[in-house]
Design an enzyme around this catalytic site. Structure first.
Site, mmCIF file in Angstrom:
data_model
loop_
_atom_site.group_PDB
_atom_site.id
_atom_site.type_symbol
_atom_site.label_atom_id
_atom_site.label_comp_id
_atom_site.label_asym_id
_atom_site.label_seq_id
_atom_site.Cartn_x
_atom_site.Cartn_y
_atom_site.Cartn_z
ATOM 1 N N TYR A 25 0.959 -1.102 0.012
ATOM 2 C CA TYR A 25 0.272 -0.053 0.240
ATOM 3 C C TYR A 25 0.519 1.193 0.420
ATOM 4 C CZ TYR A 25 -3.519 2.853 1.473
ATOM 5 O OH TYR A 25 -4.839 3.882 2.053
ATOM 6 N N CYS A 26 0.672 2.116 -1.375
ATOM 7 C CA CYS A 26 1.148 3.344 -1.095
ATOM 8 C C CYS A 26 3.330 3.288 -1.262
ATOM 9 C CB CYS A 26 1.059 4.668 0.518
ATOM 10 S SG CYS A 26 1.838 6.435 0.364
ATOM 11 N N ILE A 27 3.584 4.008 -0.409
ATOM 12 C CA ILE A 27 4.716 3.116 -0.424
ATOM 13 C C ILE A 27 5.318 2.237 0.234
ATOM 14 C CG2 ILE A 27 5.551 3.853 2.139
ATOM 15 C CD1 ILE A 27 8.399 5.895 1.546
#
Length: 581
Positions: free
Chosen positions: A311-313
């Site tokens: 998720y995300c980074i």
């Protein structure tokens, strides 16, 4: 010894300390970036006499429109500030109270001035695109702050509310202001967060911490079904957020949803770093984070490949780790899923306003001084990207209307920030955001380069339509970089967080999804939107079905941990790292 032309270490350290001091006076913003953008615009405008003449004409026409509107309103006529306006009307002035004098004149003048200023900074030949974007961002900040809707004396809706409540709204607002100042000075969480306690109302899916090192805890969740899919699921959340965004209250918990569907779920819970962790770098996050978790999951669920989810980074880290595993011919991953995660940073979205050499030099100096980037600095950047919705409107609501929005689980999670080590975040910003090393095959892991094109496992990538952090068209670029013969891209309504954490049932959501093979021609983002089928509701069931279709037979649930292999249960979920402040 320093090379010719390079500053000696003492000079470099002095300059770094000076930038850190300057950062305290500018709220972390690098003034050189904006002054350079303004100089670029001003010098090129000075070389454009026809553009100057056009702006002078437009200024006269806008002023004339404001005066004509004012005279009409002064005559007692009830007229909307949007009536006859040349340009897009501001939705903040759409209420009936704004049709009365002098408030409609305030609104009309504001709209004309805003339209003129927006026109002035655009269309000047020779100005770089990035400088133009910086000026647009600075102007948006100015216009958001100066809107008549933000002030009691110029907002008829606020005045009507104050009259109706005989000033009680202002009394409540003053109380809210004093409470918030006190909480800020004490370093306490926002009002209402106390109703959401990690391990009590949030992050309550049963499980055990089965591994811990200096960077992560690994949580294994208890099975909820008599049999489970053979392949486990490993979540790699972003370390700029607490992991439990994926395990919020039970109705919004992605972890609980998957466990209830028969998946064996593991979760990385990142340590909240302090100054002693300043030297933790990207290699550490790959090796001591992702790879250590994969080693543990493999030991607990042997002879089964892993469905990894980032998720995300955390998705960016997963793509790096997956490429490193493929480089090393390690075939322990069954699939890769990425939520709102970028791999090509040529179009990083509005975060680009804070990603330039001048800004990064100042940020790096601040981080080096403290050893970490404080969570409030990162959250402050996100607030500026949506200042009207996240700053000015809440100020009006809480301090002028005296109304506090009820706290919800996602808001409580958002207030529970984390820090980031100096070395890791510096490497991430310079090497990925600024230099785009990952997408150009220049990013090393363990001293050897990785290539995203080595990733051949099935992939499921999710973008969100209104994402200000990872724009979906940027997320979609991973399709150009990997060589998966089973690649699914899904675009859902919502933003970076609310679009992902939509719950399994959400009547106000919709999504588009399309799967392609390696031999299929690549489609540009707009072409993809036209080709992808639109579905109503949450995207979670579609993804879970995708996982199930790529999982093996259902088997007896694995034991919790593997004590004989060094992975004995340590404590109950949610563990200790997530509670670190």
């Amino acid at each position: 010894m320093s090379k010719p032309g390079q500053p000696v270490p003492e000079t470099h350290d002095f300059d770094r300390e000076f930038r850190a001091q300057l950062s305290q006076m500018t709220a972390g913003m690098a003034p050189t970036a904006f002054t350079t953008a303004w100089a670029d615009w001003a010098m090129h405008l000075a070389q454009s006499p026809s553009r100057q003449a056009a702006l002078q004409k437009q200024a006269f026409e806008r002023a004339q429109d404001t005066w004509a509107f004012a005279l009409r309103a002064l005559g007692g006529e009830s007229v909307s500030p949007a009536e006859g306006f040349e340009g897009e009307a501001d939705r903040r002035f759409g209420g009936s109270d704004w049709t009365r004098f002098p408030f409609n004149v305030y609104a009309r003048a504001y709209q004309n001035n805003a339209a003129l200023m927006k026109s002035a900074i655009g269309g000047v030949g020779g100005v770089t695109e990035y400088h133009s974007q910086l000026l647009e961002f600075a102007l948006r900040m100015l216009l958001d702050a100066s809107s008549p809707s933000n002030f009691l004396a110029s907002n008829p809706e606020l005045l009507a509310l104050t009259q109706a409540e005989q000033g009680q709204n202002l009394a409540r607002g003053l109380k809210h202001l004093f409470e918030d100042i006190d909480r800020t000075l004490r370093g306490a969480a926002p009002a209402g967060v106390e109703a959401f306690e990690v391990g009590e109302t949030l992050a309550v899916t049963p499980g055990k911490v089965v591994f811990r090192n200096e960077l992560i805890e690994l949580i294994q969740y208890s099975p909820a079904t008599q049999d489970v899919f053979a392949e486990p699921v490993l979540f790699v959340p972003a370390w700029i957020m607490k992991y439990y965004i994926l395990d919020l209250s039970p109705r919004n918990s992605m972890v609980k949803y998957l466990v209830d569907k028969g998946h064996t779920v593991f979760m990385i819970s990142w340590k909240n770093p302090d100054e002693s962790d300043r030297e933790m770098g990207m290699d550490d996050y790959v090796e001591k984070g992702l790879r250590a978790a994969i080693d543990a999951v493999t030991a607990i669920v042997p002879k089964r490949r892993i469905h990894a989810v980032g998720y995300c980074i955390g998705g960016t880290l997963l793509s790096i780790g997956a490429a490193a595993l493929a480089r090393d011919r390690d075939e322990r991953l069954a699939s890769v899923t990425m939520f709102a995660a970028q791999t090509d940073f040529t179009e990083p979205g509005e975060l680009a306003f804070f990603i330039n050499p001048s800004q990064l030099a100042m940020l790096e100096a601040t981080m080096h001084r403290k050893g970490v980037l404080e969570s409030r600095q990162m959250s402050g950047a996100f607030v500026l990207l949506r200042a009207q919705d996240l700053l000015w409107q809440p100020i009006v609501d809480q301090y002028l209307k005296g109304q506090r929005a009820p706290m919800v689980d996602l808001m409580a999670w958002n207030a529970d920030g984390t820090r980031m080590p100096w070395r890791m975040h510096t490497e991430y910003l310079y090497r990925l955001y600024l230099d785009n090393e990952l997408a150009t095959n220049r990013f090393p892991v363990g001293g050897r380069l990785v290539r995203l094109s080595d990733i051949r496992v099935p992939m499921f990538v999710v973008g969100t339509e209104t994402d200000h952090v990872a724009p979906w068209k940027s997320v979609y670029k991973v399709d150009n970089l990997v060589r998966s013969d089973d690649f699914t891209f899904l675009l859902t309504s919502g933003g970076h967080n609310a679009g992902i954490i939509s719950g399994p049932v959400h009547p106000k959501r919709h999504y588009r999804m399309l799967t392609r093979g390696l031999a299929d021609p690549h489609m540009a983002p707009d072409e993809w939107v036209e080709a992808a089928t639109k579905h109503e509701g949450s995207w979670w069931p579609a993804w879970q079905a995708w996982l199930a279709a790529r999982s093996g037979v259902r088997v007896k649930p694995p034991a919790m941990g593997a004590p004989r292999k060094g992975y004995a249960p340590i404590e109950d979920a949610p563990g200790s790292y997530v509670r670190q402040r």
